[in-house]
Structures are given as C-alpha cells and as structure tokens.
Design a protein around this motif. Structure first.
Motif, mmCIF file in Angstrom:
data_model
loop_
_atom_site.group_PDB
_atom_site.id
_atom_site.type_symbol
_atom_site.label_atom_id
_atom_site.label_comp_id
_atom_site.label_asym_id
_atom_site.label_seq_id
_atom_site.Cartn_x
_atom_site.Cartn_y
_atom_site.Cartn_z
ATOM 1 N N LEU A 83 -7.680 8.356 1.689
ATOM 2 C CA LEU A 83 -6.939 8.225 2.945
ATOM 3 C C LEU A 83 -7.656 7.319 3.940
ATOM 4 O O LEU A 83 -7.037 6.456 4.570
ATOM 5 C CB LEU A 83 -6.692 9.607 3.560
ATOM 6 N N TRP A 104 -7.291 1.962 -6.126
ATOM 7 C CA TRP A 104 -6.902 3.261 -5.591
ATOM 8 C C TRP A 104 -7.797 3.618 -4.420
ATOM 9 O O TRP A 104 -9.019 3.583 -4.527
ATOM 10 C CB TRP A 104 -6.980 4.308 -6.694
ATOM 11 N N ILE A 150 0.866 -1.183 0.000
ATOM 12 C CA ILE A 150 0.000 0.000 0.000
ATOM 13 C C ILE A 150 0.897 1.225 0.000
ATOM 14 O O ILE A 150 1.831 1.321 0.803
ATOM 15 C CB ILE A 150 -0.917 0.020 1.242
ATOM 16 N N GLY A 151 0.617 2.153 -0.906
ATOM 17 C CA GLY A 151 1.414 3.368 -1.003
ATOM 18 C C GLY A 151 1.372 4.184 0.284
ATOM 19 O O GLY A 151 0.317 4.368 0.881
ATOM 20 N N ALA A 152 2.538 4.685 0.691
ATOM 21 C CA ALA A 152 2.626 5.511 1.898
ATOM 22 C C ALA A 152 2.319 6.970 1.595
ATOM 23 O O ALA A 152 1.946 7.726 2.484
ATOM 24 C CB ALA A 152 4.019 5.392 2.512
ATOM 25 N N THR A 153 2.485 7.360 0.342
ATOM 26 C CA THR A 153 2.211 8.738 -0.058
ATOM 27 C C THR A 153 1.197 8.735 -1.197
ATOM 28 O O THR A 153 1.130 7.784 -1.978
ATOM 29 C CB THR A 153 3.495 9.453 -0.532
ATOM 30 N N PRO A 154 0.419 9.793 -1.307
ATOM 31 C CA PRO A 154 -0.563 9.845 -2.386
ATOM 32 C C PRO A 154 0.115 9.946 -3.754
ATOM 33 O O PRO A 154 1.213 10.489 -3.881
ATOM 34 C CB PRO A 154 -1.397 11.086 -2.088
ATOM 35 N N HIS A 155 -0.553 9.419 -4.747
ATOM 36 C CA HIS A 155 -0.051 9.427 -6.120
ATOM 37 C C HIS A 155 0.029 10.858 -6.646
ATOM 38 O O HIS A 155 -0.866 11.663 -6.438
ATOM 39 C CB HIS A 155 -0.995 8.604 -7.003
ATOM 40 N N TYR A 193 -4.783 9.959 -4.489
ATOM 41 C CA TYR A 193 -5.216 8.645 -4.012
ATOM 42 C C TYR A 193 -3.994 7.772 -3.754
ATOM 43 O O TYR A 193 -2.920 8.001 -4.300
ATOM 44 C CB TYR A 193 -6.121 7.960 -5.042
ATOM 45 N N TYR A 194 -4.173 6.762 -2.924
ATOM 46 C CA TYR A 194 -3.097 5.855 -2.549
ATOM 47 C C TYR A 194 -3.238 4.555 -3.330
ATOM 48 O O TYR A 194 -4.306 3.959 -3.354
ATOM 49 C CB TYR A 194 -3.152 5.558 -1.053
ATOM 50 N N GLU A 195 -2.148 4.120 -3.936
ATOM 51 C CA GLU A 195 -2.185 2.876 -4.696
ATOM 52 C C GLU A 195 -2.151 1.688 -3.745
ATOM 53 O O GLU A 195 -1.341 1.636 -2.818
ATOM 54 C CB GLU A 195 -1.001 2.791 -5.649
ATOM 55 N N ARG A 219 -7.381 3.710 2.805
ATOM 56 C CA ARG A 219 -6.007 3.236 2.990
ATOM 57 C C ARG A 219 -5.761 2.871 4.449
ATOM 58 O O ARG A 219 -5.264 1.789 4.760
ATOM 59 C CB ARG A 219 -5.009 4.305 2.558
#
Length: 90
Positions: free
Chosen positions: A64, A61, A32-37, A49-51, A67
C-alpha cells in the motif's frame, strides 16, 4: 550539508520510483491497481499487493505504501490533475 541524492531514496525530482526491490522509471508505468490482488489460489504470493502494470506486459507488485508513493510521484511528474477542458476542477 544536504545528503546527495542516491538511487535508493525517493526524494527530489527522480523519474525512478522504488517498488519492491526495483527502481522503476515512471514513464514505464501503464496503470496501478486500485484494489489489492485476490485470486483465491492457496499458493498465491501476491494476495494483498497492488499490481503496477508496466510496458511490455510486465508487472511489479507494490504494498500500500509503495502504491501510494508511486501514484503521488506520477501525479507530481505529470503536473497533477489539472482543470478539465471547461475549466472546472475534477
């Protein structure tokens, strides 16, 4: 009387987590992405959005809230982060 668990709620011990409009099995989540795209493309529909990367090279996607809920469900499903091999907490 307690309401019956339905596929649309995130309570209980379900292995499913709702991300966007999809019920995703937790065992399919790779990371899971820690930072937004952010890509800078004018027509990008995923900025902010977070991948959530799944098996087979697929992604969904999450906002917050989704996620954070997915991370919490993964940690609960896997028993959380336990002590390290030397017995110290992370």
């Amino acid at each position: 009387m307690e309401p019956e668990h339905t596929p649309n709620d995130d309570h209980g011990t379900s292995i499913l987590c709702r991300i966007d409009d999809k019920q995703v099995p937790l065992y399919r989540v790779m990371w899971i992405g820690a930072t937004p795209h952010f890509c800078g493309e004018e027509d990008c529909m995923r900025e902010g959005y977070y991948e959530v990367r799944l098996e087979q090279g697929e992604s969904v996607w999450a906002n917050l809230e989704e996620r954070d809920r997915t991370i919490a469900k993964l940690e609960a499903w896997q028993g959380g982060i336990g002590p390290s091999e030397d017995g110290e907490a992370w």
